[in-house]
Motif scaffolding. Sequence first.
Motif, PDB file in Angstrom:
ATOM      1  N   GLN A   1       8.575   8.783  -8.693  1.00  0.00           N
ATOM      2  CA  GLN A   1       8.579  10.224  -8.881  1.00  0.00           C
ATOM      3  C   GLN A   1       8.712  10.611 -10.350  1.00  0.00           C
ATOM      4  OE1 GLN A   1      11.255  12.366  -6.351  1.00  0.00           O
ATOM      5  NE2 GLN A   1      10.599  11.315  -4.499  1.00  0.00           N
ATOM      6  N   GLU A   2       9.311   9.730 -11.151  1.00  0.00           N
ATOM      7  CA  GLU A   2       9.485  10.076 -12.561  1.00  0.00           C
ATOM      8  C   GLU A   2       8.190   9.912 -13.350  1.00  0.00           C
ATOM      9  OE1 GLU A   2       9.959   5.689 -12.114  1.00  0.00           O
ATOM     10  OE2 GLU A   2      10.665   7.484 -11.067  1.00  0.00           O
ATOM     11  N   LEU A   3       7.169   9.255 -12.743  1.00  0.00           N
ATOM     12  CA  LEU A   3       5.904   9.073 -13.432  1.00  0.00           C
ATOM     13  C   LEU A   3       4.913  10.160 -13.023  1.00  0.00           C
ATOM     14  CD1 LEU A   3       5.515   5.200 -13.013  1.00  0.00           C
ATOM     15  CD2 LEU A   3       6.475   6.444 -14.959  1.00  0.00           C
ATOM     16  N   SER A   4       3.885  10.338 -13.805  1.00  0.00           N
ATOM     17  CA  SER A   4       2.840  11.314 -13.498  1.00  0.00           C
ATOM     18  C   SER A   4       1.796  10.641 -12.608  1.00  0.00           C
ATOM     19  CB  SER A   4       2.204  11.828 -14.779  1.00  0.00           C
ATOM     20  OG  SER A   4       1.143  12.717 -14.485  1.00  0.00           O
ATOM     21  N   CYS A   5       1.901  10.867 -11.301  1.00  0.00           N
ATOM     22  CA  CYS A   5       1.009  10.220 -10.349  1.00  0.00           C
ATOM     23  C   CYS A   5      -0.212  11.112 -10.090  1.00  0.00           C
ATOM     24  CB  CYS A   5       1.731   9.948  -9.027  1.00  0.00           C
ATOM     25  SG  CYS A   5       3.129   8.795  -9.194  1.00  0.00           S
ATOM     26  N   ASN A   6      -1.364  10.501  -9.962  1.00  0.00           N
ATOM     27  CA  ASN A   6      -2.598  11.211  -9.637  1.00  0.00           C
ATOM     28  C   ASN A   6      -3.237  10.530  -8.428  1.00  0.00           C
ATOM     29  OD1 ASN A   6      -4.789  12.931  -9.732  1.00  0.00           O
ATOM     30  ND2 ASN A   6      -5.894  11.668 -11.197  1.00  0.00           N
TER      31      ASN A   6
ATOM     32  N   ALA B   1       0.061   4.771   1.857  1.00  0.00           N
ATOM     33  CA  ALA B   1       0.262   3.986   0.632  1.00  0.00           C
ATOM     34  C   ALA B   1       0.477   4.896  -0.574  1.00  0.00           C
ATOM     35  CB  ALA B   1      -0.938   3.066   0.399  1.00  0.00           C
ATOM     36  N   LEU B   2      -0.251   5.992  -0.645  1.00  0.00           N
ATOM     37  CA  LEU B   2      -0.103   6.922  -1.765  1.00  0.00           C
ATOM     38  C   LEU B   2       1.234   7.653  -1.709  1.00  0.00           C
ATOM     39  CD1 LEU B   2      -3.730   8.362  -1.822  1.00  0.00           C
ATOM     40  CD2 LEU B   2      -2.698   6.822  -3.496  1.00  0.00           C
ATOM     41  N   GLU B   3       1.686   7.996  -0.499  1.00  0.00           N
ATOM     42  CA  GLU B   3       2.994   8.641  -0.367  1.00  0.00           C
ATOM     43  C   GLU B   3       4.114   7.686  -0.770  1.00  0.00           C
ATOM     44  OE1 GLU B   3       3.104   9.979   3.636  1.00  0.00           O
ATOM     45  OE2 GLU B   3       2.034  11.858   3.215  1.00  0.00           O
ATOM     46  N   GLU B   4       3.963   6.411  -0.410  1.00  0.00           N
ATOM     47  CA  GLU B   4       4.962   5.412  -0.804  1.00  0.00           C
ATOM     48  C   GLU B   4       5.002   5.257  -2.325  1.00  0.00           C
ATOM     49  OE1 GLU B   4       5.909   0.624  -0.190  1.00  0.00           O
ATOM     50  OE2 GLU B   4       4.345   1.608   0.980  1.00  0.00           O
ATOM     51  N   LEU B   5       3.824   5.290  -2.961  1.00  0.00           N
ATOM     52  CA  LEU B   5       3.769   5.198  -4.418  1.00  0.00           C
ATOM     53  C   LEU B   5       4.473   6.380  -5.064  1.00  0.00           C
ATOM     54  CD1 LEU B   5       2.645   3.836  -6.996  1.00  0.00           C
ATOM     55  CD2 LEU B   5       0.600   5.244  -6.714  1.00  0.00           C
ATOM     56  N   TYR B   6       4.279   7.576  -4.517  1.00  0.00           N
ATOM     57  CA  TYR B   6       4.905   8.770  -5.080  1.00  0.00           C
ATOM     58  C   TYR B   6       6.413   8.719  -4.935  1.00  0.00           C
ATOM     59  CZ  TYR B   6       5.989  13.682  -5.930  1.00  0.00           C
ATOM     60  OH  TYR B   6       6.518  14.843  -6.418  1.00  0.00           O
ATOM     61  N   VAL B   7       6.885   8.292  -3.760  1.00  0.00           N
ATOM     62  CA  VAL B   7       8.336   8.238  -3.523  1.00  0.00           C
ATOM     63  C   VAL B   7       9.010   7.254  -4.473  1.00  0.00           C
ATOM     64  CG1 VAL B   7      10.096   7.553  -1.850  1.00  0.00           C
ATOM     65  CG2 VAL B   7       8.179   8.983  -1.123  1.00  0.00           C
TER      66      VAL B   7
ATOM     67  N   TRP C   1     -28.938  -2.435   6.631  1.00  0.00           N
ATOM     68  CA  TRP C   1     -27.475  -2.354   6.656  1.00  0.00           C
ATOM     69  C   TRP C   1     -26.988  -1.250   5.713  1.00  0.00           C
ATOM     70  CZ3 TRP C   1     -23.762  -5.590   9.176  1.00  0.00           C
ATOM     71  CH2 TRP C   1     -24.335  -6.569  10.001  1.00  0.00           C
ATOM     72  N   VAL C   2     -25.838  -0.669   6.098  1.00  0.00           N
ATOM     73  CA  VAL C   2     -25.162   0.321   5.253  1.00  0.00           C
ATOM     74  C   VAL C   2     -23.719  -0.131   5.037  1.00  0.00           C
ATOM     75  CG1 VAL C   2     -26.574   2.259   6.014  1.00  0.00           C
ATOM     76  CG2 VAL C   2     -24.442   1.709   7.222  1.00  0.00           C
ATOM     77  N   ALA C   3     -23.114   0.412   3.977  1.00  0.00           N
ATOM     78  CA  ALA C   3     -21.721   0.101   3.671  1.00  0.00           C
ATOM     79  C   ALA C   3     -20.964   1.389   3.421  1.00  0.00           C
ATOM     80  CB  ALA C   3     -21.625  -0.812   2.441  1.00  0.00           C
ATOM     81  N   ILE C   4     -19.717   1.403   3.879  1.00  0.00           N
ATOM     82  CA  ILE C   4     -18.791   2.511   3.612  1.00  0.00           C
ATOM     83  C   ILE C   4     -17.553   1.921   2.954  1.00  0.00           C
ATOM     84  CG2 ILE C   4     -17.465   4.416   4.569  1.00  0.00           C
ATOM     85  CD1 ILE C   4     -19.993   2.861   6.831  1.00  0.00           C
ATOM     86  N   GLU C   5     -17.222   2.420   1.765  1.00  0.00           N
ATOM     87  CA  GLU C   5     -16.029   1.962   1.056  1.00  0.00           C
ATOM     88  C   GLU C   5     -15.007   3.089   1.007  1.00  0.00           C
ATOM     89  OE1 GLU C   5     -16.565   0.283  -2.761  1.00  0.00           O
ATOM     90  OE2 GLU C   5     -18.023  -1.234  -2.125  1.00  0.00           O
ATOM     91  N   ILE C   6     -13.763   2.760   1.378  1.00  0.00           N
ATOM     92  CA  ILE C   6     -12.649   3.710   1.309  1.00  0.00           C
ATOM     93  C   ILE C   6     -11.579   3.072   0.430  1.00  0.00           C
ATOM     94  CG2 ILE C   6     -10.926   5.001   2.615  1.00  0.00           C
ATOM     95  CD1 ILE C   6     -12.795   4.844   5.034  1.00  0.00           C
ATOM     96  N   ALA C   7     -11.386   3.622  -0.765  1.00  0.00           N
ATOM     97  CA  ALA C   7     -10.476   3.037  -1.758  1.00  0.00           C
ATOM     98  C   ALA C   7      -9.385   4.030  -2.120  1.00  0.00           C
ATOM     99  CB  ALA C   7     -11.244   2.617  -3.013  1.00  0.00           C
ATOM    100  N   ASP C   8      -8.174   3.515  -2.382  1.00  0.00           N
ATOM    101  CA  ASP C   8      -7.064   4.349  -2.850  1.00  0.00           C
ATOM    102  C   ASP C   8      -6.449   3.695  -4.082  1.00  0.00           C
ATOM    103  OD1 ASP C   8      -4.495   2.733  -2.159  1.00  0.00           O
ATOM    104  OD2 ASP C   8      -5.617   2.664  -0.285  1.00  0.00           O
ATOM    105  N   ASN C   9      -5.715   4.479  -4.842  1.00  0.00           N
ATOM    106  CA  ASN C   9      -4.992   3.942  -6.006  1.00  0.00           C
ATOM    107  C   ASN C   9      -3.494   3.889  -5.721  1.00  0.00           C
ATOM    108  OD1 ASN C   9      -4.612   6.678  -5.951  1.00  0.00           O
ATOM    109  ND2 ASN C   9      -4.798   6.986  -8.159  1.00  0.00           N
ATOM    110  N   GLY C  10      -3.173   3.410  -4.495  1.00  0.00           N
ATOM    111  CA  GLY C  10      -1.780   3.331  -4.057  1.00  0.00           C
ATOM    112  C   GLY C  10      -1.099   2.049  -4.469  1.00  0.00           C
ATOM    113  N   VAL C  11      -0.134   1.623  -3.650  1.00  0.00           N
ATOM    114  CA  VAL C  11       0.727   0.490  -4.011  1.00  0.00           C
ATOM    115  C   VAL C  11       0.020  -0.850  -3.881  1.00  0.00           C
ATOM    116  CG1 VAL C  11       2.857   1.694  -3.425  1.00  0.00           C
ATOM    117  CG2 VAL C  11       1.641   0.433  -1.651  1.00  0.00           C
ATOM    118  N   GLY C  12      -1.091  -0.901  -3.109  1.00  0.00           N
ATOM    119  CA  GLY C  12      -1.773  -2.174  -2.933  1.00  0.00           C
ATOM    120  C   GLY C  12      -1.013  -3.094  -1.983  1.00  0.00           C
TER     121      GLY C  12
END
Length: 549
Positions: free
Chosen positions: A444-449, A435-441, A463-474
């Motif tokens: 590209q003209e924006l400053s992606c982090n 998802a992050l690679e798709e956002l970059y492609v 109980w335990v929880a594990i969260e894995i979050a990205d700031n990609g395209v959604g």
Amino acid sequence: MSDKITVFNLEDFFNLSSDLFCIIGQDGFYEQVNPAWEQVLGWKAENLIGYPWLGLVHPEDITICHLPTEPQQQLHWDSRYLHKDGSYRWLCWSLSTSEKGLIYAVGKDISQQLRRIEALQTERESLYNLLNQLPAFLYLQPKDYGVGFYNQRFRDVFGDPTGKRCYEAIAGLKQPCPECPTFHVFDSNAPQLWEWVDSKTGRVYQIYDYPFKDMNGEPMVVEMGLDITAVKKAEAALRQREQELTLKNQQLQETLEQLQKTQAQLIQTEKMSSLGQLVAGVAHEINNPINFINGNITPAKEYIQQLLEILQLYQKEYPHPTPVIQEGIEAIELDFVIQDLQKLLDSMKMGSDRIRNIVLSLRNFSRLDEAEMKAVDIHSGIDSTLMILQNRLKAKPDSSQIQIIKEYAQLPLIECYVGQLNQVFMNIITNAIDALEELYVNNQELSCNPQITISTGLLNSDWVAIEIADNGVGMSQEVQQRLFDPFFTTKVVGKGTGLGMSISYQIVTEKHQGQLRCISSLGEGATFIIEIPIRQNKSIQPNLLADNK
């Protein structure tokens, strides 16, 4: 006026073409190059004028790069050329000479095409290996009845068909048999399902023929055959038993109906058994070589450690090496090699262990043995997954570096199937990277982090929880609703199978009695939440993080 237009158009063609154009003098030096050289190889025109033609050719390809020596002579070849960054590109060249002795050359970058060809060859070999593991024989029959592709199971049944026509190899005939269903497929263009009995062995095969066209549009017939001798024997035995019961007593009709149901169950059991044997066979073939690799890593580490100790002894006894040896030490960066070698071997061990866990999952599917549940540190599994994916997290020409943010809480050891849970981490993190690679492609003209944030915490005492979050395209709500469906994928053909998230959902919910959810919207990234009990067989439900936010 016409001559000026022609010259202007030729100059445009020379300067705007994406192919590499150049003019070479009789002395073998560049006299003129077009801007495409800088775009393809990174070299500017002013750096190449007066530079020798062979100066950029790969040393192994110099012998094939002969410049034409006769007027109107034309030459063609493929060779590697040096890029400004130190790598090489494959170029397809066409050269010809003018009456004035100048050499005109046109080069086209074919590096990507060659990489695609290599990838296709690798995929083809993998496909052939898989087909050779099938319990069914597979055969591709051309229209001319010549021998086409066949797998190992076909060879086991019919022998080596090399040099024979298909009807000779399969049926021992001197010419095609009009009654054979396989030959009817060419005429009717309709699939055929039939049974064939091997007169030599008495084995019974169920054969399915269906029409097919190759890449050139030529008609073929794909034939698959499965040994159903055991099923046929069971059917015959059941039919005989039915007749005996009918003759002895008509009042046993209910028993006869039950036997008919048993017959259907046996047939289904035979089919499932064949599937289990296929999966077990694949797991066995993978398990042997990986055990060989895994078993040799430990003695390899010991041998290397002994060699390093000898090297340290030499350095102690001879602290002042000769200039030649000192130069060699500096050239290979000996201190770095010694430091990094142990990490490299540890990474190899981790990779081989990962493959063994995958094989274990296959064996579990085929019920060869039971998976072992252990109390483990899940942070270690997450870190191992990130290490395996380290190469994908680095910056590349078509993507920027992905930052990993860890927010680990103090957690107890968790009872889980560690290999399967690591597989869940691998699938989710890999999807986040995509998802992050798709956002970059797309931006590209924006400053992606690009970032992936992994956080863990206690929901309650159980109980335990594990969260894995990205700031990609959604993703949209429609995609989220089908996210965990088998074979559903939003990726391009050939990149995704649509099984990763489905398998992950099954591992979390069925194997660990937990929950796997996704929170996302278009343009806002995605967050996957894994909630599992600290101890298995707990009836207490988690106090969901989503409810407390």
